[in-house]
Design a protein around this motif. Structure first.
Motif, PDB file in Angstrom:
ATOM      1  N   ILE A  16       0.817  -1.219   0.000  1.00  0.00           N
ATOM      2  CA  ILE A  16       0.000   0.000   0.000  1.00  0.00           C
ATOM      3  C   ILE A  16       0.849   1.268   0.000  1.00  0.00           C
ATOM      4  O   ILE A  16       0.378   2.336  -0.378  1.00  0.00           O
ATOM      5  CB  ILE A  16      -0.988  -0.005   1.187  1.00  0.00           C
ATOM      6  N   ASN A  17       2.106   1.158   0.405  1.00  0.00           N
ATOM      7  CA  ASN A  17       2.959   2.339   0.523  1.00  0.00           C
ATOM      8  C   ASN A  17       3.156   3.059  -0.811  1.00  0.00           C
ATOM      9  O   ASN A  17       3.174   4.287  -0.846  1.00  0.00           O
ATOM     10  CB  ASN A  17       4.303   1.954   1.140  1.00  0.00           C
ATOM     11  N   GLY A  18       3.305   2.306  -1.890  1.00  0.00           N
ATOM     12  CA  GLY A  18       3.474   2.925  -3.208  1.00  0.00           C
ATOM     13  C   GLY A  18       2.247   3.714  -3.638  1.00  0.00           C
ATOM     14  O   GLY A  18       2.353   4.901  -3.972  1.00  0.00           O
ATOM     15  N   PRO A  19       1.059   3.100  -3.633  1.00  0.00           N
ATOM     16  CA  PRO A  19      -0.141   3.855  -4.003  1.00  0.00           C
ATOM     17  C   PRO A  19      -0.401   5.058  -3.101  1.00  0.00           C
ATOM     18  O   PRO A  19      -0.885   6.090  -3.565  1.00  0.00           O
ATOM     19  CB  PRO A  19      -1.266   2.824  -3.889  1.00  0.00           C
ATOM     20  N   LEU A  20      -0.065   4.945  -1.818  1.00  0.00           N
ATOM     21  CA  LEU A  20      -0.264   6.089  -0.923  1.00  0.00           C
ATOM     22  C   LEU A  20       0.657   7.244  -1.306  1.00  0.00           C
ATOM     23  O   LEU A  20       0.247   8.406  -1.261  1.00  0.00           O
ATOM     24  CB  LEU A  20      -0.029   5.680   0.537  1.00  0.00           C
ATOM     25  N   ARG A  21       1.874   6.942  -1.712  1.00  0.00           N
ATOM     26  CA  ARG A  21       2.779   7.999  -2.164  1.00  0.00           C
ATOM     27  C   ARG A  21       2.348   8.553  -3.525  1.00  0.00           C
ATOM     28  O   ARG A  21       2.559   9.732  -3.816  1.00  0.00           O
ATOM     29  CB  ARG A  21       4.216   7.484  -2.226  1.00  0.00           C
ATOM     30  N   PHE A  22       1.752   7.700  -4.346  1.00  0.00           N
ATOM     31  CA  PHE A  22       1.279   8.112  -5.661  1.00  0.00           C
ATOM     32  C   PHE A  22       0.144   9.143  -5.537  1.00  0.00           C
ATOM     33  O   PHE A  22       0.049  10.066  -6.334  1.00  0.00           O
ATOM     34  CB  PHE A  22       0.796   6.873  -6.428  1.00  0.00           C
ATOM     35  N   ARG A  23      -0.719   8.968  -4.541  1.00  0.00           N
ATOM     36  CA  ARG A  23      -1.870   9.866  -4.342  1.00  0.00           C
ATOM     37  C   ARG A  23      -1.914  10.365  -2.898  1.00  0.00           C
ATOM     38  O   ARG A  23      -2.720   9.926  -2.081  1.00  0.00           O
ATOM     39  CB  ARG A  23      -3.167   9.135  -4.666  1.00  0.00           C
ATOM     40  N   PRO A  24      -1.042  11.310  -2.546  1.00  0.00           N
ATOM     41  CA  PRO A  24      -0.983  11.775  -1.162  1.00  0.00           C
ATOM     42  C   PRO A  24      -2.295  12.368  -0.668  1.00  0.00           C
ATOM     43  O   PRO A  24      -2.607  12.307   0.517  1.00  0.00           O
ATOM     44  CB  PRO A  24       0.143  12.810  -1.155  1.00  0.00           C
ATOM     45  N   GLU A  25      -3.095  12.911  -1.583  1.00  0.00           N
ATOM     46  CA  GLU A  25      -4.372  13.495  -1.162  1.00  0.00           C
ATOM     47  C   GLU A  25      -5.371  12.434  -0.698  1.00  0.00           C
ATOM     48  O   GLU A  25      -6.261  12.723   0.094  1.00  0.00           O
ATOM     49  CB  GLU A  25      -4.980  14.387  -2.261  1.00  0.00           C
ATOM     50  N   THR A  26      -5.230  11.196  -1.165  1.00  0.00           N
ATOM     51  CA  THR A  26      -6.065  10.110  -0.634  1.00  0.00           C
ATOM     52  C   THR A  26      -5.340   9.360   0.478  1.00  0.00           C
ATOM     53  O   THR A  26      -5.977   8.738   1.324  1.00  0.00           O
ATOM     54  CB  THR A  26      -6.502   9.129  -1.745  1.00  0.00           C
ATOM     55  N   LYS A  28      -3.769  10.636   3.002  1.00  0.00           N
ATOM     56  CA  LYS A  28      -4.032  11.262   4.301  1.00  0.00           C
ATOM     57  C   LYS A  28      -5.298  10.708   4.950  1.00  0.00           C
ATOM     58  O   LYS A  28      -5.246  10.219   6.084  1.00  0.00           O
ATOM     59  CB  LYS A  28      -4.099  12.780   4.156  1.00  0.00           C
ATOM     60  N   PRO A  29      -6.448  10.720   4.275  1.00  0.00           N
ATOM     61  CA  PRO A  29      -7.646  10.175   4.944  1.00  0.00           C
ATOM     62  C   PRO A  29      -7.575   8.668   5.162  1.00  0.00           C
ATOM     63  O   PRO A  29      -8.106   8.160   6.158  1.00  0.00           O
ATOM     64  CB  PRO A  29      -8.803  10.563   4.029  1.00  0.00           C
ATOM     65  N   LEU A  30      -6.907   7.933   4.267  1.00  0.00           N
ATOM     66  CA  LEU A  30      -6.768   6.493   4.480  1.00  0.00           C
ATOM     67  C   LEU A  30      -5.892   6.210   5.701  1.00  0.00           C
ATOM     68  O   LEU A  30      -6.195   5.319   6.505  1.00  0.00           O
ATOM     69  CB  LEU A  30      -6.204   5.807   3.234  1.00  0.00           C
ATOM     70  N   GLY A  31      -4.825   6.958   5.847  1.00  0.00           N
ATOM     71  CA  GLY A  31      -3.969   6.813   7.021  1.00  0.00           C
ATOM     72  C   GLY A  31      -4.697   7.187   8.300  1.00  0.00           C
ATOM     73  O   GLY A  31      -4.547   6.527   9.337  1.00  0.00           O
ATOM     74  N   GLU A  32      -5.495   8.242   8.234  1.00  0.00           N
ATOM     75  CA  GLU A  32      -6.275   8.647   9.406  1.00  0.00           C
ATOM     76  C   GLU A  32      -7.308   7.591   9.776  1.00  0.00           C
ATOM     77  O   GLU A  32      -7.544   7.330  10.956  1.00  0.00           O
ATOM     78  CB  GLU A  32      -6.955   9.995   9.144  1.00  0.00           C
ATOM     79  N   LEU A  33      -7.900   6.948   8.766  1.00  0.00           N
ATOM     80  CA  LEU A  33      -8.861   5.879   9.030  1.00  0.00           C
ATOM     81  C   LEU A  33      -8.153   4.707   9.713  1.00  0.00           C
ATOM     82  O   LEU A  33      -8.642   4.198  10.730  1.00  0.00           O
ATOM     83  CB  LEU A  33      -9.529   5.416   7.733  1.00  0.00           C
ATOM     84  N   ALA A  34      -7.021   4.285   9.190  1.00  0.00           N
ATOM     85  CA  ALA A  34      -6.275   3.182   9.803  1.00  0.00           C
ATOM     86  C   ALA A  34      -5.882   3.538  11.236  1.00  0.00           C
ATOM     87  O   ALA A  34      -6.001   2.707  12.154  1.00  0.00           O
ATOM     88  CB  ALA A  34      -5.044   2.836   8.967  1.00  0.00           C
ATOM     89  N   GLU A  35      -5.420   4.739  11.443  1.00  0.00           N
ATOM     90  CA  GLU A  35      -5.021   5.183  12.787  1.00  0.00           C
ATOM     91  C   GLU A  35      -6.211   5.145  13.748  1.00  0.00           C
ATOM     92  O   GLU A  35      -6.097   4.638  14.871  1.00  0.00           O
ATOM     93  CB  GLU A  35      -4.430   6.598  12.708  1.00  0.00           C
ATOM     94  N   ALA A  36      -7.355   5.652  13.307  1.00  0.00           N
ATOM     95  CA  ALA A  36      -8.551   5.670  14.167  1.00  0.00           C
ATOM     96  C   ALA A  36      -9.027   4.258  14.483  1.00  0.00           C
ATOM     97  O   ALA A  36      -9.390   3.959  15.626  1.00  0.00           O
ATOM     98  CB  ALA A  36      -9.665   6.469  13.491  1.00  0.00           C
TER      99      ALA A  36
END
Length: 182
Positions: A16-26, A28-36
């Motif tokens: 997942i790290n590659g796609p997250l770097r590819f689309r930083p605007e998505t 952020k909320p995906l990381g916040e969801l995982a954190e929550a």
């Protein structure tokens, strides 16, 4: 190689790290969801138990990267470590977990197959084992979110390293810094 050009070295940014770097605007909320879902303070479910639910669902979905990642993250936060994670992944009915956690894993497995497979009977069993509405809610949401995360990772055909040490190092970082750390 991922199905699309992520503009990075996938060996350095697998799963997942590659796609997250590819689309930083998505990212952020995906990381916040995982954190929550997995790390935020919870009145009754430990971070290890919530990671165990994520690992279990990811295993059912046959998402190698997410299953290996969250298995390592769970193991790092559970007193019985990887032994318990392996037990749950192999046979949650026989694993050395509480009846409540077993019932929550049954609910998570039902969500993985279809949200409609979460029946009143499954919820009744979970409540009978001591599960609260909050725990049932969070289990359903973790399972549903991990179906999405698993499909994100596998749908883009990202790299899943085979070396367990990669996941153990990531677990150290996640446990210490959370899902916002890169």
């Amino acid at each position: 190689m991922a199905h699309i050009d992520l503009g990075l070295d996938e060996r350095e940014h697998p799963g997942i790290n590659g796609p997250l770097r590819f689309r930083p605007e998505t990212a952020k909320p995906l990381g916040e969801l995982a954190e929550a879902l997995l790390r935020a303070p919870h009145p009754t479910l430990t971070a290890g138990e919530r990671e165990l639910i994520a690992a279990y669902v990811s295993g059912l979905n046959e998402c190698n990267f997410c299953c290996a990642s969250h298995s390592a993250f769970a193991a790092a936060q559970l007193p019985s470590g990887m032994r318990l994670v392996d037990q749950v992944r192999a046979d949650p009915a026989a694993a050395e977990v509480s009846e409540k956690l077993r019932a929550l894993l049954d609910i998570a497995g039902a969500v993985q197959r279809s949200g409609r497979e979460v029946t009143a009977d499954l919820v009744k069993v979970a409540r009978g084992a001591g599960a609260t509405d909050l725990e049932i809610h969070d289990t359903v949401l973790i399972a549903a979110a991990f179906c999405m995360f698993n499909r994100y990772v596998d749908g883009l055909g990202t790299l899943a390293p085979e070396d367990p040490a990669v996941y153990e190092m990531a677990a150290e970082r996640i446990v210490r810094y959370g899902y916002g750390a890169s």
